[in-house]
Design a protein around this motif. Structure first.
Motif, mmCIF file in Angstrom:
data_model
loop_
_atom_site.group_PDB
_atom_site.id
_atom_site.type_symbol
_atom_site.label_atom_id
_atom_site.label_comp_id
_atom_site.label_asym_id
_atom_site.label_seq_id
_atom_site.Cartn_x
_atom_site.Cartn_y
_atom_site.Cartn_z
ATOM 1 N N PHE A 64 10.947 8.511 16.486
ATOM 2 C CA PHE A 64 11.144 8.408 15.045
ATOM 3 C C PHE A 64 10.098 9.235 14.301
ATOM 4 C CE2 PHE A 64 13.057 4.560 16.785
ATOM 5 C CZ PHE A 64 14.268 4.504 16.105
ATOM 6 N N GLY A 65 8.887 9.309 14.866
ATOM 7 C CA GLY A 65 7.849 10.135 14.256
ATOM 8 C C GLY A 65 8.189 11.612 14.323
ATOM 9 N N ILE A 66 8.801 12.032 15.441
ATOM 10 C CA ILE A 66 9.210 13.430 15.578
ATOM 11 C C ILE A 66 10.204 13.796 14.473
ATOM 12 C CG2 ILE A 66 10.432 15.062 17.061
ATOM 13 C CD1 ILE A 66 9.393 13.418 19.456
ATOM 14 N N PHE A 80 3.649 16.257 -2.829
ATOM 15 C CA PHE A 80 2.952 15.108 -3.405
ATOM 16 C C PHE A 80 3.898 13.963 -3.747
ATOM 17 C CE2 PHE A 80 -0.590 18.102 -4.263
ATOM 18 C CZ PHE A 80 -1.605 17.350 -3.710
ATOM 19 N N LEU A 81 5.196 14.196 -3.638
ATOM 20 C CA LEU A 81 6.162 13.114 -3.787
ATOM 21 C C LEU A 81 6.444 12.454 -2.444
ATOM 22 C CD1 LEU A 81 8.128 11.647 -5.726
ATOM 23 C CD2 LEU A 81 9.841 13.366 -5.106
ATOM 24 N N VAL A 82 6.512 13.254 -1.392
ATOM 25 C CA VAL A 82 6.847 12.733 -0.064
ATOM 26 C C VAL A 82 5.667 11.980 0.557
ATOM 27 C CG1 VAL A 82 7.569 13.394 2.276
ATOM 28 C CG2 VAL A 82 8.540 14.564 0.297
ATOM 29 N N MET A 83 4.435 12.451 0.331
ATOM 30 C CA MET A 83 3.279 11.846 0.989
ATOM 31 C C MET A 83 3.086 10.366 0.638
ATOM 32 S SD MET A 83 -0.628 13.268 1.327
ATOM 33 C CE MET A 83 -0.806 13.519 -0.434
ATOM 34 N N PRO A 84 3.054 9.966 -0.653
ATOM 35 C CA PRO A 84 2.899 8.533 -0.936
ATOM 36 C C PRO A 84 4.069 7.700 -0.443
ATOM 37 C CG PRO A 84 3.250 9.779 -2.967
ATOM 38 C CD PRO A 84 3.009 10.768 -1.885
ATOM 39 N N LEU A 109 3.652 4.312 1.872
ATOM 40 C CA LEU A 109 4.264 3.015 1.563
ATOM 41 C C LEU A 109 5.096 2.491 2.730
ATOM 42 C CD1 LEU A 109 5.354 3.528 -2.161
ATOM 43 C CD2 LEU A 109 3.668 1.877 -1.290
ATOM 44 N N ILE A 110 5.801 3.389 3.417
ATOM 45 C CA ILE A 110 6.570 2.974 4.591
ATOM 46 C C ILE A 110 5.624 2.456 5.680
ATOM 47 C CG2 ILE A 110 8.044 3.801 6.466
ATOM 48 C CD1 ILE A 110 9.284 5.758 4.430
ATOM 49 N N ALA A 111 4.480 3.109 5.850
ATOM 50 C CA ALA A 111 3.507 2.661 6.847
ATOM 51 C C ALA A 111 2.948 1.284 6.493
ATOM 52 C CB ALA A 111 2.374 3.684 6.956
ATOM 53 N N VAL A 112 2.671 1.048 5.213
ATOM 54 C CA VAL A 112 2.179 -0.269 4.777
ATOM 55 C C VAL A 112 3.204 -1.348 5.115
ATOM 56 C CG1 VAL A 112 1.587 -1.666 2.763
ATOM 57 C CG2 VAL A 112 0.701 0.653 2.954
ATOM 58 N N ALA A 113 4.462 -1.075 4.826
ATOM 59 C CA ALA A 113 5.516 -2.041 5.142
ATOM 60 C C ALA A 113 5.572 -2.314 6.642
ATOM 61 C CB ALA A 113 6.860 -1.523 4.644
ATOM 62 N N LEU A 159 5.695 2.004 10.822
ATOM 63 C CA LEU A 159 4.356 2.589 10.754
ATOM 64 C C LEU A 159 4.378 4.035 11.255
ATOM 65 C CD1 LEU A 159 1.221 2.505 10.519
ATOM 66 C CD2 LEU A 159 1.209 1.606 12.866
ATOM 67 N N THR A 160 5.070 4.264 12.360
ATOM 68 C CA THR A 160 5.118 5.598 12.954
ATOM 69 C C THR A 160 5.820 6.589 12.032
ATOM 70 O OG1 THR A 160 5.150 4.601 15.159
ATOM 71 C CG2 THR A 160 5.858 6.895 14.991
ATOM 72 N N VAL A 161 6.945 6.192 11.470
ATOM 73 C CA VAL A 161 7.675 7.057 10.538
ATOM 74 C C VAL A 161 6.807 7.395 9.329
ATOM 75 C CG1 VAL A 161 9.604 7.121 8.909
ATOM 76 C CG2 VAL A 161 9.967 6.317 11.255
ATOM 77 N N GLY A 162 6.212 6.371 8.721
ATOM 78 C CA GLY A 162 5.403 6.596 7.532
ATOM 79 C C GLY A 162 4.181 7.446 7.806
ATOM 80 N N PHE A 163 3.531 7.193 8.945
ATOM 81 C CA PHE A 163 2.340 7.965 9.276
ATOM 82 C C PHE A 163 2.668 9.436 9.451
ATOM 83 C CE2 PHE A 163 -0.039 10.017 12.707
ATOM 84 C CZ PHE A 163 -1.300 10.063 12.120
#
Length: 423
Positions: free
Chosen positions: A291-293, A309-313, A317-321, A341-345
């Protein structure tokens, strides 16, 4: 010396080159244009370098419970097999950035990948815990010749209009390597031994290093610089004085620290009751790196189109969830949390890496080295500190620690966006 007209005529016959006049030096640069064979070769070569780096670096992560048992060390001490590598890698990045400015990118990356692969094979042969740690530290130092130099190569050689996509593919290689290193070592350790597992990863690294050397096109825009220590110090401080860049460096530290902490100690949680996973089952959990790939590649494309700068936050937020979801007791929920976490990171990391290349004014290798210094220091420092939270109060404490890191990184991302807009 050919005239500009002759140069344009020759370049027009090369569809893999895209001519752009640099505002900084008023010279035409030959970029690798997206969709051309040279662009694809460079992207895949850098994919292999990311794959090799992360598989060699993180292959010990699923083995930490085994190290703790076989060598009689604590969970926090077993994490030194990874933390020492990432710590020395962070230090070596500075040396690599300086050396690559003088001698070039390609040969340094190849030597680093080959040397680190041999170190992994040496780890498989050592009978002593302290000796293993020394070799892992050396391996981390050698791997410092890859990440910052790879980012600098992409920033220098790839058409800026396709930089996000190529950087995303490079980060995807990181993700695939991290997954392969963990899954392969977990399975081989279960059915054979951890020593055979490390030897196998080392041989895989040698093959990837050879493929990298064969595929990567020579640098076209790199200019060797004779420089002293003052030149490098001025370059690093120049980037630190850019507040938006400084915040990106901090985001690398915070995001990587949270990510590695969760992965380090999830293994200790899942091999214990009530889950009682074996090494193969634990290793298979790391297939969520797939999923990270996808996320890193998609984030690069989305960043190029809608704004980094829109995609990064959104990724943060996905990682926090994801970290919050791991608090649930069912195994499927824990795995879901690790997926998020992996997707968001990887979304945030891919975009932040591209932003460093875009915002840096000159000496892009130095800017990349500062970002990766924060990135790997986060892995080293937070990865070990998280062990004390685990020992003190279990998974709740780990989640509180990593959640705080991610929320601070979110605030930094929003602030960096405002600063970049003003600039």
């Amino acid at each position: 010396m050919p005239s500009v007209a002759e140069f344009r005529s020759k370049a027009s016959a090369r569809p893999d080159l895209h001519l752009v006049k640099s505002a900084a030096d008023s010279q035409e640069k030959r970029f690798l244009a997206r969709g051309t064979p040279a662009y694809r070769r460079a992207s895949f070569a850098l994919f292999l370098s990311g794959f090799s780096t992360f598989s060699l670096l993180y292959c010990v992560q699923p083995l930490m419970p085994i190290f703790s048992h076989d060598f009689g060390v604590s969970p926090a001490a077993s994490s030194l097999s990874l933390s020492l590598s990432t710590g020395f890698l962070a230090f070596a990045i500075f040396c690599a950035a300086a050396v690559s400015e003088r001698f070039g990118r390609r040969s340094l990356m190849f030597a680093s990948l080959l040397g680190a692969s041999l170190c992994t094979i040496a780890c498989a042969l050592t009978p002593d815990w302290n000796a293993l740690l020394v070799i892992r530290a050396l391996e981390g130092f050698l791997l410092g010749g890859v990440p910052a130099v790879a980012m600098a190569y992409l920033s220098e050689e790839v058409d800026p209009r396709g930089l996000g996509a190529s950087m995303g593919l490079y980060i995807a290689g990181n993700a695939f390597g991290g997954m392969a290193g963990r899954v392969v070592t977990g399975m081989l350790a279960e059915y054979f031994s951890w020593r055979l597992a490390l030897a196998g990863i080392g041989l895989l690294g040698i093959a990837a290093a050879i493929g990298f050397l064969v595929l990567l096109p020579p640098s076209r825009n790199f200019v060797a610089r004779r420089s002293d220590a003052r030149y490098h110090v001025d370059a690093w401080f120049g980037h630190l004085n850019n507040p938006a860049l400084a915040l990106l460096f901090a985001i690398g530290f915070l995001m990587m620290g949270a990510f590695v902490t969760i992965y380090n100690y999830a293994g200790f949680r899942l091999v214990a009751a009530p889950y009682d996973l074996n090494q193969t089952e634990l290793g298979l959990i790391f297939t969520v790196y797939l999923f990270g790939i996808a996320a890193s590649w998609a984030a690069g494309l989305l960043g190029d189109r809608f704004g980094h700068f829109l995609v990064m936050p959104a990724g943060i937020l996905i990682a926090v969830a994801g970290v919050a979801v791991t608090l649930a007791a069912p195994l499927w929920a824990i795995i879901l949390g690790i997926v998020l976490l992996t997707v968001g990171f990887f979304m945030a990391h891919s975009v932040a890496s591209a932003l460093v290349g875009r915002l840096a004014r000159g000496t892009k290798g130095h800017a990349s080295s500062l970002y990766l210094l924060g990135y790997y220091l986060g892995s080293s420092v937070a990865g070990s500190v998280g062990g004390h939270f685990w020992s003190a109060d279990g998974w709740w404490a780990v989640v509180a620690f990593t959640g705080a890191l991610l929320l601070v990184s979110l605030a930094a991302a929003l602030r960096a966006r405002r600063l970049a807009e003003k600039a």
